[in-house]
Scaffold this motif. Sequence first.
Motif, short mmCIF file in Angstrom:
data_model
loop_
_atom_site.label_atom_id
_atom_site.label_comp_id
_atom_site.label_asym_id
_atom_site.label_seq_id
_atom_site.Cartn_x
_atom_site.Cartn_y
_atom_site.Cartn_z
N LYS A 118 1.27 37.04 -16.68
CA LYS A 118 1.26 37.89 -17.65
C LYS A 118 1.94 39.26 -17.27
O LYS A 118 2.79 39.88 -17.92
N ASN A 119 1.57 39.66 -15.91
CA ASN A 119 2.05 41.02 -15.19
C ASN A 119 3.75 40.55 -15.11
O ASN A 119 4.25 41.55 -15.20
N TYR A 120 3.92 39.34 -14.80
CA TYR A 120 5.36 39.25 -14.39
C TYR A 120 6.11 39.18 -15.26
O TYR A 120 7.24 39.89 -15.43
N VAL A 121 5.86 38.91 -16.60
CA VAL A 121 6.64 38.97 -17.99
C VAL A 121 6.53 40.39 -18.16
O VAL A 121 7.71 40.98 -18.64
N ARG A 122 5.49 41.18 -18.34
CA ARG A 122 5.53 42.41 -18.50
C ARG A 122 6.34 43.21 -17.68
O ARG A 122 7.00 44.27 -18.18
N MET A 123 6.60 42.84 -16.37
CA MET A 123 7.38 43.61 -15.57
C MET A 123 8.78 43.18 -15.55
O MET A 123 9.56 43.55 -14.67
N HIS A 124 9.25 42.51 -16.55
CA HIS A 124 10.58 41.79 -16.51
C HIS A 124 10.89 41.08 -15.28
O HIS A 124 12.27 41.18 -14.88
N GLY A 125 9.78 40.55 -14.71
CA GLY A 125 10.09 39.70 -13.52
C GLY A 125 10.24 40.45 -12.05
O GLY A 125 10.42 39.97 -11.17
N ALA A 126 10.17 41.88 -12.20
CA ALA A 126 9.95 42.78 -10.94
C ALA A 126 8.66 42.96 -10.45
O ALA A 126 8.27 43.90 -9.98
N ILE A 127 7.83 41.64 -10.16
CA ILE A 127 6.71 41.78 -9.46
C ILE A 127 6.72 40.38 -8.55
O ILE A 127 7.33 39.45 -9.17
N THR A 128 5.85 40.37 -7.73
CA THR A 128 5.91 39.24 -6.78
C THR A 128 5.25 38.11 -7.51
O THR A 128 4.16 38.04 -8.22
N LEU A 129 5.72 36.78 -7.30
CA LEU A 129 5.20 35.46 -7.84
C LEU A 129 4.56 34.70 -6.46
O LEU A 129 4.62 35.16 -5.35
N GLY A 130 4.35 33.29 -6.77
CA GLY A 130 3.81 32.85 -5.58
C GLY A 130 2.49 32.46 -5.62
O GLY A 130 1.49 33.22 -6.46
#
Length: 398
Positions: free
Chosen positions: A104-116
Amino acid sequence: MYKFPIKSLFIASAFLLGVNTISAQDGLVNSLKVNASEKSKESFKFTDVINLANTSIKNQGSSGTCWSYCTNSYLESEMIRLGKQPVELSQIFSARNTYIEKGKNYVRMHGAITLGDGGALHDVINMYAKYGALPQEIYTGLNYGTSKNKFAEMGSLIEGVLAAVVKNPNGELTPNWIKAYTAVIDSYLGEVPENFNYKGKNYTPQTFAKEIVGINPADYIEISSFTDSPYYAKTTMMVPDNWSLDQIYNVKLNDMTNIIDNALKNGYTVAWASDVSEKSFSWKNGVAYVPNKNMEDMTAEEKENMFNGPKAELEITTELRQKAFDNYQTTDDHAMHIVGLAKDQTGKEYYVVKNSWGTTNDYKGYLYVTKNYVKYKTTAFMVHKAAIPAEIAKKMGV
């Protein structure tokens, strides 16, 4: 928790290129295999000073979920401290819920946050507060035919789903993306039961957390030490795996070990996040320290005997610690559980640390880590608020 450039090119490449972080985790473990000396165990004579109760050693397998294994182990010890019968908590239930919130955070941040797979100690506490807890026997996370965690395929798929969502091909997001994303995760890890039977009684994850585990999430805080933020105040933990942008308390260098010592002396264990991809960290020998000489200045004999008995250490200063963090020489690669204090034959003190890589090392899954190493390489640690010395707690306002 993974390593950046300088010391581990393989791990850094996996992270920076977006290759899923399972490769980074396996690379981290494999890179440490060369850090060993032949006669280490017979050269050290450790004597326990404090030995707090903890549950059995686990193996996180091929997954970057050390933070979840560490913190759930910590909560199991908290159950013991509170006079409860400890239950092996589902580490992957915590991780699964973290993946949902991270997406959810990844989408809110337009992909500009760590995944994995990477995460932080507070993720387990935050997920406990929101979703509750499950026993390991109810939710193993092994829904895909293996006996150990192996998350590479799942990791690639969920990254692909989120990348497609961020592209927003419809021009407007629908609620279905969350359903699709959750379905991918649950197809690998298993659907979460709304109700389950445990020892003859019916629970939900929330009632199990309240009635069986019985901890108050608000009682647990994270602490570290940095020079670029005010002391004894909260600051955002600036590491890539802090995807939720949580805050920690910033204390002076020596207060870190003062707090850990006070916790142990009063029966509290400690969840610990640290850089472990150091030449002076030996998983095989179960010893970590800070040499007083750079590796390039050591003779071949000195390198060969790095873990054969106690060695002199470098004194850690505030400046040295901050410089290592700023230069990516200290990064958030791993999390473990501090469960005791020991002395070697010279009287030097070491923290007894429980790991989640199985029982294959010299001390059956435990390590002995010097206080200087903890001062130098800690990224953060978690304690119960009551474990903090009164004078430090007053400065922190907790």
